[in-house]
Design a protein around this motif. Structure first.
Motif, PDB file in Angstrom:
ATOM      1  N   LYS A  76       1.568  -1.701  13.903  1.00 15.89           N
ATOM      2  CA  LYS A  76       2.062  -0.461  13.098  1.00 15.89           C
ATOM      3  C   LYS A  76       1.474  -0.523  11.910  1.00 15.89           C
ATOM      4  CE  LYS A  76       6.365   0.626  13.141  1.00 15.89           C
ATOM      5  NZ  LYS A  76       7.974   0.641  13.095  1.00 15.89           N
ATOM      6  N   ARG A  77       1.104  -1.646  11.280  1.00 15.18           N
ATOM      7  CA  ARG A  77       0.847  -1.549   9.657  1.00 15.18           C
ATOM      8  C   ARG A  77      -0.617  -1.791   9.372  1.00 15.18           C
ATOM      9  NH1 ARG A  77       5.411  -0.474   9.004  1.00 15.18           N
ATOM     10  NH2 ARG A  77       7.045  -1.629  10.184  1.00 15.18           N
ATOM     11  N   VAL A 135       6.576 -17.666  -2.473  1.00 13.20           N
ATOM     12  CA  VAL A 135       5.742 -17.443  -1.224  1.00 13.20           C
ATOM     13  C   VAL A 135       4.943 -16.300  -1.498  1.00 13.20           C
ATOM     14  CG1 VAL A 135       6.066 -16.492   0.976  1.00 13.20           C
ATOM     15  CG2 VAL A 135       7.687 -18.291   0.122  1.00 13.20           C
ATOM     16  N   GLU A 136       5.199 -15.383  -2.324  1.00  9.78           N
ATOM     17  CA  GLU A 136       4.376 -14.181  -2.561  1.00  9.78           C
ATOM     18  C   GLU A 136       3.078 -14.623  -3.158  1.00  9.78           C
ATOM     19  OE1 GLU A 136       5.662  -9.797  -4.436  1.00  9.78           O
ATOM     20  OE2 GLU A 136       5.409 -11.364  -5.793  1.00  9.78           O
ATOM     21  N   LYS A 137       3.382 -15.541  -4.124  1.00  7.87           N
ATOM     22  CA  LYS A 137       2.265 -15.877  -5.109  1.00  7.87           C
ATOM     23  C   LYS A 137       1.359 -16.739  -4.359  1.00  7.87           C
ATOM     24  CE  LYS A 137       2.248 -15.975  -9.023  1.00  7.87           C
ATOM     25  NZ  LYS A 137       2.889 -16.002 -10.446  1.00  7.87           N
ATOM     26  N   ARG A 147      -6.674  -1.240  -9.299  1.00  8.53           N
ATOM     27  CA  ARG A 147      -7.799  -1.747  -9.978  1.00  8.53           C
ATOM     28  C   ARG A 147      -8.363  -3.213  -9.341  1.00  8.53           C
ATOM     29  NH1 ARG A 147      -5.386  -2.592 -16.063  1.00  8.53           N
ATOM     30  NH2 ARG A 147      -3.629  -2.844 -14.628  1.00  8.53           N
ATOM     31  N   ASP A 180       6.665 -15.531   6.049  1.00 11.83           N
ATOM     32  CA  ASP A 180       7.178 -14.225   6.179  1.00 11.83           C
ATOM     33  C   ASP A 180       7.833 -13.864   7.704  1.00 11.83           C
ATOM     34  OD1 ASP A 180       6.511 -13.375   3.698  1.00 11.83           O
ATOM     35  OD2 ASP A 180       4.441 -12.507   4.185  1.00 11.83           O
ATOM     36  N   GLN A 181       7.219 -14.522   8.681  1.00 13.61           N
ATOM     37  CA  GLN A 181       7.755 -14.106  10.084  1.00 13.61           C
ATOM     38  C   GLN A 181       8.438 -15.180  10.699  1.00 13.61           C
ATOM     39  OE1 GLN A 181       7.816 -11.154  10.600  1.00 13.61           O
ATOM     40  NE2 GLN A 181       6.113  -9.951  10.016  1.00 13.61           N
ATOM     41  N   TYR A 220      -2.589  -2.243   7.189  1.00 15.15           N
ATOM     42  CA  TYR A 220      -3.329  -3.379   6.512  1.00 15.15           C
ATOM     43  C   TYR A 220      -3.180  -4.674   7.059  1.00 15.15           C
ATOM     44  CZ  TYR A 220       1.106  -5.321   4.241  1.00 15.15           C
ATOM     45  OH  TYR A 220       2.172  -5.918   4.224  1.00 15.15           O
ATOM     46  N   TRP A 247      -5.153  -1.335   0.965  1.00 19.72           N
ATOM     47  CA  TRP A 247      -4.131  -0.749   1.725  1.00 19.72           C
ATOM     48  C   TRP A 247      -2.466  -1.238   1.424  1.00 19.72           C
ATOM     49  CZ3 TRP A 247      -6.595   0.872   6.961  1.00 19.72           C
ATOM     50  CH2 TRP A 247      -7.543   2.076   6.568  1.00 19.72           C
ATOM     51  N   LEU A 248      -2.654  -2.529   0.838  1.00 23.39           N
ATOM     52  CA  LEU A 248      -1.343  -2.892   0.661  1.00 23.39           C
ATOM     53  C   LEU A 248      -0.858  -2.905  -0.874  1.00 23.39           C
ATOM     54  CD1 LEU A 248      -0.884  -5.898  -0.873  1.00 23.39           C
ATOM     55  CD2 LEU A 248      -2.396  -6.880   1.154  1.00 23.39           C
ATOM     56  N   VAL A 249      -1.735  -2.242  -1.677  1.00 17.38           N
ATOM     57  CA  VAL A 249      -1.345  -2.225  -3.003  1.00 17.38           C
ATOM     58  C   VAL A 249      -0.534  -1.068  -3.139  1.00 17.38           C
ATOM     59  CG1 VAL A 249      -2.129  -1.944  -5.393  1.00 17.38           C
ATOM     60  CG2 VAL A 249      -3.191  -3.592  -3.920  1.00 17.38           C
ATOM     61  N   LYS A 250       0.434  -1.139  -3.763  1.00 15.32           N
ATOM     62  CA  LYS A 250       1.623  -0.322  -4.266  1.00 15.32           C
ATOM     63  C   LYS A 250       0.817   1.090  -4.708  1.00 15.32           C
ATOM     64  CE  LYS A 250       5.886  -0.090  -6.139  1.00 15.32           C
ATOM     65  NZ  LYS A 250       7.086  -1.055  -6.540  1.00 15.32           N
ATOM     66  N   LYS A 251       0.455   0.664  -6.141  1.00 17.64           N
ATOM     67  CA  LYS A 251       0.049   1.724  -6.818  1.00 17.64           C
ATOM     68  C   LYS A 251      -1.211   1.451  -7.779  1.00 17.64           C
ATOM     69  CE  LYS A 251       0.463   5.912  -8.268  1.00 17.64           C
ATOM     70  NZ  LYS A 251      -0.512   6.637  -7.400  1.00 17.64           N
ATOM     71  N   ASP A 252      -1.335   0.136  -8.289  1.00 15.31           N
ATOM     72  CA  ASP A 252      -2.190  -0.155  -9.231  1.00 15.31           C
ATOM     73  C   ASP A 252      -3.582  -0.652  -8.525  1.00 15.31           C
ATOM     74  OD1 ASP A 252      -3.765  -1.151 -11.060  1.00 15.31           O
ATOM     75  OD2 ASP A 252      -2.445  -2.244 -12.328  1.00 15.31           O
TER      76      ASP A 252
END
Lengths: 207, 314
Positions: free
Chosen positions: A124-125, A51-53, A184, A110-111, A127, A177-182
């Protein structure tokens, strides 16, 4: 400005004979990511979290096609090849197609139609707010993409469709805004968008 | 197709699987593929033969939920030392050298030193524990770990009375860990536990999973497992265990102090600033499920945090 609009209709008709292969080719190319996604899904090649993919791939293609749509005008200016204008509408509609798949993935997997949760998410979010806003704003653009609507709306059509710049900006920030850290990948999109908007601003000034 | 041998403790799915698990990914795919009479579309996935592990016993820490597939556990890894892409880690980590391996034990402890991994492990009998793993990214797994309680190791090395926290460090070796060549995080990775959390019987040092030696991508040769906390607390490829008086600053706290706290207890009521933690996607399932307080280990661990404001100490 007139030429910009009529590029879709009258000029398009004139050049229709020139590059007949272009439209069908682009149509199939744009369908390819979807076909691959379905094939991967059916053959269990979407990894541990399918699902994420699905969500990531449809999101990626929405942004890619959106930026591609925005690059048609500059590309035509640079290359002087008018048939390019004939694929712009199709690219725009494919953007909407992938955006819809992206939204549906969120809605269903997701929902699962939990409207209350969805509403909370939107509020609230940041992104999600941006992603949802850009999807909603795409709807009138898709709905007014027919020749008839272009004629009926006249000069308002162009004003309406200038919203695509806002949509693209929202879309890129949605990703950032949704990316955790990377960062690029989203930064690549941001850079391309900046270049496309920059080109337009520069054109505007030098006119 | 991947040929996967049944783990010896596996219970037949028909015996335990409640209906809500029936609509899981592989079954959905199998039926969808059969429907379209899809020929063998998938290409074989090559897995390195996992090394067998020494003898171990089954502990009482077992949850009655279907195990996540071995293939998924070993090909969906948050291990930024190798890559930020969870699906690239297995490949990038395949030649990672875990032998020889030494662990430094220092700080407020009676028996500091630099120890060979074998010497660290030797006195500890191994046991299997089936734990939930809940990632801060809102996905989860059920994993059969093999390891031993961290408490047993701590008792052996005898921390002094000034030891209030335990700090763990991952190997720093950019030559082997390509992800460390970029400063995505402040390397080396550091994590920490309060002493009572470290001494808790649920806290495990893992050396294996699914009865095999821990695969590199899962944090070989030695990793921490704290099942009631978010996955990032489970520090991998540990090279140092230090006993300290003050609360360590973990790598993710440094990276995003508003988003990642020291405690990082699984808590459906305290959201990540950017996404909800109320629900999670169990790997292998399509729809999300509710996240449990302390990841379902509240009975065992809630008293550790009695009187604490978990919104503040997230």
């Amino acid at each position: 400005m007139r030429a910009w609009i009529s590029g879709v209709s009258s000029e398009g008709a004139r050049t229709a004979r020139k590059a007949r292969w272009l439209k069908p080719l682009v149509f199939l190319l744009c369908l390819l990511p979807f076909a691959l996604l379905v094939a991967d899904l059916l053959s269990d090649r979407l990894g541990a979290n399918p699902v994420e993919k699905i969500s990531h791939r449809t999101g990626d293609w929405t942004l890619r096609l959106l930026l591609l749509t925005l690059s048609i005008t500059p590309l035509r200016h640079i290359s002087g090849w008018t048939p390019l204008l004939r694929i712009r509408r199709m690219l725009g509609l494919y953007t909407f197609f992938y955006a819809t798949l992206h939204f549906l993935t969120y809605l269903v997997f997701d929902q699962f139609f939990d409207w209350q949760e969805i509403w909370k998410d939107i509020i609230k979010r940041p992104y999600i707010t941006l992603g949802f806003a850009s999807f909603v704003l795409l709807i009138p653009l898709a709905a007014t993409s027919t020749d008839g609507m272009i004629r009926r709306l006249g000069r308002h059509w162009r004003r309406l469709h200038q919203m695509v710049y806002i949509i693209a900006t929202l879309g890129v920030f949605h990703y950032l805004w949704l990316v955790k850290k990377d960062l690029r990948e989203p930064l690549v999109y941001a850079f391309i968008l900046l270049a496309l908007l920059g080109w337009r601003a520069w054109k505007q000034r030098s006119r | 197709m991947i040929i996967r041998s049944q783990p010896r403790h596996a219970v037949k799915a028909s015996e335990i699987t409640p209906p809500r698990y029936y609509f899981n990914r592989r079954r959905f795919i199998t039926s969808a593929a059969a429907l379209l009479a899809a020929p063998a579309l998938g290409w074989p996935v090559e897995s390195r033969p996992a090394r067998p592990l020494g003898p171990y016993t089954r502990s009482r820490y077992i949850i009655d939920e279907p195990l996540t597939d071995y293939e998924d556990i070993t090909h969906y890894n948050n291990f930024y030392e190798f890559s930020t892409d969870k699906e690239d880690v297995a490949e990038l980590a395949k030649d990672f050298r875990t032998d020889p391996w030494t662990v430094i034990i220092d700080g407020e402890v009676e028996k500091p030193g630099r120890y060979h991994l074998e010497d660290i492990l030797r006195p500890h009998p191994l046991e299997e524990r089936i734990y939930r793993l809940r990632c801060v990214e809102a996905w989860s797994m059920v994993i059969p770990w093999v390891g031993f309680p961290l408490a047993d190791l701590i008792k052996r090395f005898q921390p002094t009375s000034r030891a209030k926290f335990v700090e763990f460090t991952t190997l720093y070796d950019p030559a082997q860990m390509p992800g460390q060549r970029r400063r995505i995080l402040d390397w080396p990775y550091v994590e920490g536990l309060r002493m009572d959390e470290a001494m808790h019987p649920l806290t495990l040092l893992a050396v294996g999973l699914y009865g095999k030696v821990l695969p590199n991508q899962n944090g070989a040769p030695l990793r921490l497992v704290v099942p009631w906390k978010y996955g990032f607390k489970n520090i991998k490829s540990i090279v140092r265990i230090r006993f300290v008086e003050h609360q360590p600053v973990s790598t993710w706290m440094k990276a995003g102090p508003r988003e990642y706290g020291f405690y990082a207890n699984v808590n459906p009521h305290v959201d990540h600033p950017r996404w909800s933690q109320a629900r999670e996607r169990r790997i292998g399932e399509f729809f999300k499920r509710k996240t449990l307080m302390f990841n379902g280990y509240g009975e065992e661990v809630a008293q550790l945090y009695a009187g604490m404001d978990l919104r503040r100490f997230f």
